[in-house]
Design a protein around this motif. Sequence first.
Motif, PDB file in Angstrom:
ATOM      1  N   SER A   7       0.903  -1.312   0.009  1.00  6.19           N
ATOM      2  CA  SER A   7      -0.063  -0.278   0.207  1.00  6.19           C
ATOM      3  C   SER A   7       0.679   1.372  -0.070  1.00  6.19           C
ATOM      4  O   SER A   7       0.441   2.377  -0.396  1.00  6.19           O
ATOM      5  N   ASN A   8       2.211   1.164   0.570  1.00  5.05           N
ATOM      6  CA  ASN A   8       3.009   2.223   0.290  1.00  5.05           C
ATOM      7  C   ASN A   8       4.433   1.604   0.143  1.00  5.05           C
ATOM      8  O   ASN A   8       5.291   1.474   0.982  1.00  5.05           O
ATOM      9  N   ARG A  79      -2.329   0.248  -9.230  1.00  4.35           N
ATOM     10  CA  ARG A  79      -1.025  -0.877  -8.888  1.00  4.35           C
ATOM     11  C   ARG A  79      -1.644  -1.457  -7.611  1.00  4.35           C
ATOM     12  O   ARG A  79      -1.436  -2.683  -7.579  1.00  4.35           O
ATOM     13  N   VAL A  80      -2.449  -0.709  -6.715  1.00  2.00           N
ATOM     14  CA  VAL A  80      -2.691  -1.512  -5.260  1.00  2.00           C
ATOM     15  C   VAL A  80      -3.799  -2.513  -5.923  1.00  2.00           C
ATOM     16  O   VAL A  80      -3.740  -3.530  -5.512  1.00  2.00           O
ATOM     17  N   GLU A  81      -4.599  -2.483  -6.760  1.00  4.71           N
ATOM     18  CA  GLU A  81      -5.633  -3.325  -7.108  1.00  4.71           C
ATOM     19  C   GLU A  81      -5.203  -4.526  -7.854  1.00  4.71           C
ATOM     20  O   GLU A  81      -5.422  -5.528  -7.496  1.00  4.71           O
ATOM     21  N   GLU A  82      -4.009  -4.316  -8.965  1.00  4.27           N
ATOM     22  CA  GLU A  82      -3.462  -5.189  -9.504  1.00  4.27           C
ATOM     23  C   GLU A  82      -2.651  -6.053  -8.665  1.00  4.27           C
ATOM     24  O   GLU A  82      -2.403  -7.382  -8.863  1.00  4.27           O
ATOM     25  N   ALA A  87       0.989 -12.690  -5.052  1.00  2.32           N
ATOM     26  CA  ALA A  87       2.029 -13.003  -3.673  1.00  2.32           C
ATOM     27  C   ALA A  87       3.371 -12.100  -4.111  1.00  2.32           C
ATOM     28  O   ALA A  87       3.656 -11.839  -5.132  1.00  2.32           O
ATOM     29  N   GLU A  88       4.220 -11.954  -2.927  1.00  2.00           N
ATOM     30  CA  GLU A  88       5.295 -11.473  -2.884  1.00  2.00           C
ATOM     31  C   GLU A  88       6.296 -12.413  -3.855  1.00  2.00           C
ATOM     32  O   GLU A  88       6.310 -13.386  -3.774  1.00  2.00           O
ATOM     33  N   GLY A 204       6.555  -7.820  -7.701  1.00  2.00           N
ATOM     34  CA  GLY A 204       7.468  -8.339  -8.670  1.00  2.00           C
ATOM     35  C   GLY A 204       7.129  -8.139 -10.024  1.00  2.00           C
ATOM     36  O   GLY A 204       6.608  -6.993 -10.350  1.00  2.00           O
ATOM     37  N   PRO A 205       7.971  -8.832 -10.938  1.00  2.00           N
ATOM     38  CA  PRO A 205       7.788  -8.486 -12.439  1.00  2.00           C
ATOM     39  C   PRO A 205       6.141  -8.960 -12.971  1.00  2.00           C
ATOM     40  O   PRO A 205       5.857  -9.822 -12.135  1.00  2.00           O
TER      41      PRO A 205
END
Length: 253
Positions: A7-8, A79-82, A87-88, A204-205
């Motif tokens: 989120s940030n 960005r946040v929604e996608e 997962a990281e 991630g990519p």
Amino acid sequence: MAEILSSNPDVPKGRKAFIPLENNPEVMSSLVHTLGLSPSLAFHDIFSIDEPEMLAFAPRPASALLFVFPVSKTYEKHRVEEDAEKAEYEGKGEGEPVVWYKQTIRNACGLIGILHAVSNGSAREFVTPNSDLQKLVDGAVPLGPIERADLLYNSQALEKAHQGAASQGQSNAPGAEDDVDLHYVCFVKDAKNDLWEMDGRRKGPINRGSIGEEDVLSEKALGLGVRLFLKREEEAQGGELRFSLISLAPSMD
């Protein structure tokens, strides 16, 4: 190292900070050539993607495309929604389709974008053996994202090359601790012809789909990446958008 929340995702104050690189192909080329990329490749301004006669002047094939833009509420929302369902990223090793770097140095998004450009796709073939760049990429490949970020964070060769490039710009550079709104996203193509969005502020990519034998400056690649971004921003804001495109492609010298 403390995790950066999705989120940030910005690097917190107190971490190492670099003077932001000028959005200038000559400065970027100087940086990667100092590190060990062959002078056969260089960065180039792309002045238009809507005027075929202008685009025709761009050297091809383009192995990477840097998209530079001011971070907006629309972009952050997307960005946040996608990323919410993702997962990281934990990729590493020779089987990794692309080499992705998490940004943990403040004001280094330009540097991270440049490293994404030269660490992936056909650009890897132009890295000089035994150079600082080859040692950096070879050292990064077997590491997970956090250890890989630490490798960049602690690299004296990278910091020295960045300082040298940052001093070459034609404009007055912001301070290392200043807040800068310009962000860099890199698009590269992997060995299977998939287009990847590379952004050190993301989880991630991101695989944006196949572009076949075309390069990252082709209409197909632009349609899967840059044009979707511009469409979202235009629908939200209206009017003319401020952005730049810089390709990594054969030198014109």
